[in-house]
Design a protein around this motif. Sequence first.
Motif, PDB file in Angstrom:
ATOM      1  N   ASN A 136      88.475  60.191  55.167  1.00 33.37           N
ATOM      2  CA  ASN A 136      88.590  60.792  53.842  1.00 33.37           C
ATOM      3  C   ASN A 136      87.512  61.850  53.631  1.00 33.37           C
ATOM      4  O   ASN A 136      86.327  61.572  53.813  1.00 33.37           O
ATOM      5  CB  ASN A 136      88.449  59.722  52.747  1.00 33.37           C
ATOM      6  N   SER A 149      82.438  63.014  37.523  1.00 32.69           N
ATOM      7  CA  SER A 149      83.625  62.555  36.792  1.00 32.69           C
ATOM      8  C   SER A 149      84.796  63.511  36.989  1.00 32.69           C
ATOM      9  O   SER A 149      85.943  63.075  37.163  1.00 32.69           O
ATOM     10  CB  SER A 149      83.288  62.426  35.302  1.00 32.69           C
ATOM     11  N   ARG A 155      86.202  63.009  40.538  1.00 36.79           N
ATOM     12  CA  ARG A 155      86.900  61.724  40.671  1.00 36.79           C
ATOM     13  C   ARG A 155      88.237  61.751  39.934  1.00 36.79           C
ATOM     14  O   ARG A 155      89.179  61.064  40.313  1.00 36.79           O
ATOM     15  CB  ARG A 155      86.024  60.580  40.156  1.00 36.79           C
ATOM     16  N   SER A 156      88.319  62.570  38.888  1.00 33.51           N
ATOM     17  CA  SER A 156      89.563  62.644  38.111  1.00 33.51           C
ATOM     18  C   SER A 156      90.705  63.256  38.927  1.00 33.51           C
ATOM     19  O   SER A 156      91.875  63.076  38.578  1.00 33.51           O
ATOM     20  CB  SER A 156      89.347  63.470  36.834  1.00 33.51           C
ATOM     21  N   VAL A 157      90.361  63.990  39.986  1.00 37.19           N
ATOM     22  CA  VAL A 157      91.396  64.555  40.863  1.00 37.19           C
ATOM     23  C   VAL A 157      91.386  63.840  42.226  1.00 37.19           C
ATOM     24  O   VAL A 157      91.815  64.377  43.237  1.00 37.19           O
ATOM     25  CB  VAL A 157      91.216  66.081  41.040  1.00 37.19           C
ATOM     26  N   ASP A 158      90.834  62.617  42.213  1.00 34.98           N
ATOM     27  CA  ASP A 158      90.891  61.706  43.363  1.00 34.98           C
ATOM     28  C   ASP A 158      90.065  62.151  44.578  1.00 34.98           C
ATOM     29  O   ASP A 158      90.400  61.818  45.718  1.00 34.98           O
ATOM     30  CB  ASP A 158      92.355  61.487  43.809  1.00 34.98           C
ATOM     31  N   PHE A 159      88.973  62.878  44.340  1.00 37.40           N
ATOM     32  CA  PHE A 159      88.041  63.167  45.426  1.00 37.40           C
ATOM     33  C   PHE A 159      87.092  61.989  45.602  1.00 37.40           C
ATOM     34  O   PHE A 159      86.668  61.381  44.618  1.00 37.40           O
ATOM     35  CB  PHE A 159      87.187  64.406  45.119  1.00 37.40           C
ATOM     36  N   ALA A 160      86.750  61.681  46.853  1.00 37.24           N
ATOM     37  CA  ALA A 160      85.643  60.760  47.109  1.00 37.24           C
ATOM     38  C   ALA A 160      84.358  61.543  46.841  1.00 37.24           C
ATOM     39  O   ALA A 160      84.234  62.701  47.231  1.00 37.24           O
ATOM     40  CB  ALA A 160      85.671  60.279  48.554  1.00 37.24           C
ATOM     41  N   TYR A 220      88.103  72.805  46.759  1.00 36.99           N
ATOM     42  CA  TYR A 220      89.295  72.757  47.605  1.00 36.99           C
ATOM     43  C   TYR A 220      89.125  73.674  48.813  1.00 36.99           C
ATOM     44  O   TYR A 220      89.458  73.309  49.945  1.00 36.99           O
ATOM     45  CB  TYR A 220      90.541  73.169  46.813  1.00 36.99           C
TER      46      TYR A 220
END
Length: 219
Positions: A10, A28, A31-36, A123
């Motif tokens: 990941n 935050s 994490r809201s877009v599912d990044f570790a 990204y």
Amino acid sequence: MATIQIKAGNPVVIIVDDDALVRRSVESLFRSVDFAVLAFGSAHDLLDADLPDVPACLVIDVRMPQMGGFECHGQLLDRGIDIPAIFLTGHGDIPMTVKAMKAGAVDFLTKPYREQDILEAVYAGLSSATVKRSAGEQTKALRERYALLTRRERQVMDGVVRGLLNKQIAGKIGISEITVKLHRSSMMRKMEMRTVPDLVRAADAIATQFASDGSKIPA
């Protein structure tokens, strides 16, 4: 040093900012877009950590007590840790932007920044890190295959890459043309190559990798 657990493979976003409120806010958002996410309050905390061996992108504040973002990123590079970096600052100027770009920054953002801008930068950074990692793994595999070649097979490979005919290779290294063909077949099989252009690209990648770590290509 701290050992950090991240799920194998990941990608991870690494945040370094001495401002706890900013750090938590950025964490935050990611994490809201599912990044570790891994977050550190100082450059020294990051440098003391045992980072996971996964594609990563660094989001780091330029101005922090004791050690700033540029110096921290430079120390990572000195250790052979090439992580795409996004530099953040509350006081950006043109010279600082130029310095960031020369340091290989993915982006240089001035606080307050738009959430969309930092997400797009991350990204891009993670994409770059993933591509580099894939290329590095492929080059490592090529180097391991090259290590399996005999001295004669390496000589034949060198001749093939230089565009020499079997007859020319035979004359150059003092063996028969039939023997060159046998070594060539074995070499292509060990290198897992089907065509000469593929072999040339592989040889270039191997040479670049040896040059980058300062070692000499075995004869």
